[in-house]
Write an enzyme that holds these catalytic residues in place. Structure first.
Site, PDB file in Angstrom:
ATOM      1  N   ALA A 112      10.235  -6.367   8.386  1.00  0.00           N
ATOM      2  CA  ALA A 112      10.125  -5.772   7.048  1.00  0.00           C
ATOM      3  C   ALA A 112       8.967  -6.337   6.224  1.00  0.00           C
ATOM      4  O   ALA A 112       8.321  -5.616   5.463  1.00  0.00           O
ATOM      5  CB  ALA A 112      11.435  -5.953   6.296  1.00  0.00           C
TER       6      ALA A 112
ATOM      7  N   THR B  97       5.812  -4.953   3.104  1.00  0.00           N
ATOM      8  CA  THR B  97       5.998  -5.314   1.695  1.00  0.00           C
ATOM      9  C   THR B  97       4.785  -4.922   0.861  1.00  0.00           C
ATOM     10  O   THR B  97       4.915  -4.366  -0.233  1.00  0.00           O
ATOM     11  CB  THR B  97       6.223  -6.834   1.572  1.00  0.00           C
TER      12      THR B  97
ATOM     13  N   ASP C 130       9.398   2.617   9.429  1.00  0.00           N
ATOM     14  CA  ASP C 130       8.540   3.351   8.490  1.00  0.00           C
ATOM     15  C   ASP C 130       7.336   4.042   9.123  1.00  0.00           C
ATOM     16  O   ASP C 130       6.662   4.841   8.478  1.00  0.00           O
ATOM     17  CB  ASP C 130       8.081   2.419   7.350  1.00  0.00           C
TER      18      ASP C 130
ATOM     19  N   HIS D 246      14.065   0.032  16.379  1.00  0.00           N
ATOM     20  CA  HIS D 246      15.161   0.592  15.592  1.00  0.00           C
ATOM     21  C   HIS D 246      14.961   2.068  15.277  1.00  0.00           C
ATOM     22  O   HIS D 246      15.531   2.586  14.325  1.00  0.00           O
ATOM     23  CB  HIS D 246      15.342  -0.211  14.296  1.00  0.00           C
TER      24      HIS D 246
ATOM     25  N   SER E 267      12.165 -12.591   9.649  1.00  0.00           N
ATOM     26  CA  SER E 267      12.837 -13.878   9.577  1.00  0.00           C
ATOM     27  C   SER E 267      13.539 -14.188  10.893  1.00  0.00           C
ATOM     28  O   SER E 267      14.189 -15.211  11.032  1.00  0.00           O
ATOM     29  CB  SER E 267      13.843 -13.874   8.427  1.00  0.00           C
TER      30      SER E 267
END
Ligand SMILES: [Zn+2]
Length: 268
Positions: A21, A25, A100, A115, A201
């Site tokens: 992710a 950002t 995305d 995903h 992470s």
């Protein structure tokens, strides 16, 4: 440190990058978890097959909102530099947790989407696939309707060909990872001799196994992430600067010296 990273990256035969992710950002894509107050329940319980069939209005609004935001943003400098590195032969594969599609919109072609993707939707009945904008309401006030409790999903959630229900091509909670993507991710992680983690992470299993397999097979590991990760102590380098800035500077070093291979050895 960037010079040493770039030197190792350039020497690598099979550089592979893993993104999460934090990669997006700087594109301004809002994290659906942080859209506080918008959801009437936990987003994790909306992104499920149970919600798709049991609470379809909540489910479809959740995905329509995310699809609408997705097409409002553009790839950032980090995505663009990775596409350049791929075109110059310095990146064999991008494995991403992101749905995305910003890597592909930036020009990357060798992308494994662990995903699934929010760029497309498909019909549950006839399997026809569509651009995900097909599933956005044509009327302009649907978000206001939701805020005021009047939202109902419309015809846009049905297949134009057979009237079956459309669904986003993402992996919902409780569904397995797409087998082909996972097999590819495993293969490239094991082949990598230089493995870069960006904006993850490494908290989600089994995706976090990819860098581990790479390291166990002797790959150098570079982690670019704002927060500590469980693999930091296995990494050769850890960078905490924002993803786009870090990738921009590293790509400069890799690509500039690649254009002038003799530069380093030229004497006075
Ligand atoms: Zn259909």
């Amino acid at each position: 440190m960037l010079g040493r990273i770039a030197a190792a990256w350039k020497k690598a035969k099979c550089p592979v990058l893993f993104s999460g992710a934090g990669m997006s950002t700087e594109s301004g894509l809002p994290d659906f978890r942080s859209a506080r107050g918008l959801w009437k329940q936990q987003p994790e319980s909306l992104a499920t097959p149970e919600a798709m069939f049991g609470q379809p209005d909540a489910f479809y609004f959740f995905y329509q909102w995310r699809i609408a935001r997705l097409w409002e943003v553009a790839p950032n400098l980090g995505h663009l530099r990775l596409a350049q590195l791929e075109q110059a032969g310095f990146l064999q594969k991008v494995i991403t947790q992101n749905v995305d599609g910003l890597h592909q919109r930036a020009g990357s072609e060798r992308v494994v989407e662990l995903h699934g993707t929010l760029r497309t939707v498909s019909c549950l009945s006839c399997r026809a696939g569509y651009d995900s904008r097909q599933m956005l309401p044509a009327r302009s006030d649907w978000e206001a309707d939701y805020q005021e409790g009047r939202y109902r999903r419309g015809d846009e959630c049905r297949c134009p060909r057979c009237r079956g229900m459309l669904r986003p091509d993402v992996v919902l909670f409780g569904e397995g990872l797409p087998e082909e993507a996972w097999t590819e991710a495993v293969r490239w992680s094991r082949q990598a001799d230089f493995f870069v983690v960006v904006g993850s992470s490494l908290a989600v299993s089994p995706a976090n196994l990819c860098p581990l397999w790479a390291v166990e097979r002797g790959a150098r590991l570079l982690i670019i992430n704002a927060e500590p990760t469980p693999l930091d102590d296995r990494a050769d380098w850890v960078i905490r600067t924002p993803a786009a800035e870090a990738l921009d500077r590293i790509a400069d070093e890799v690509l500039i010296s690649a254009e002038n291979p003799a530069e380093a050895s030229v004497g006075p």
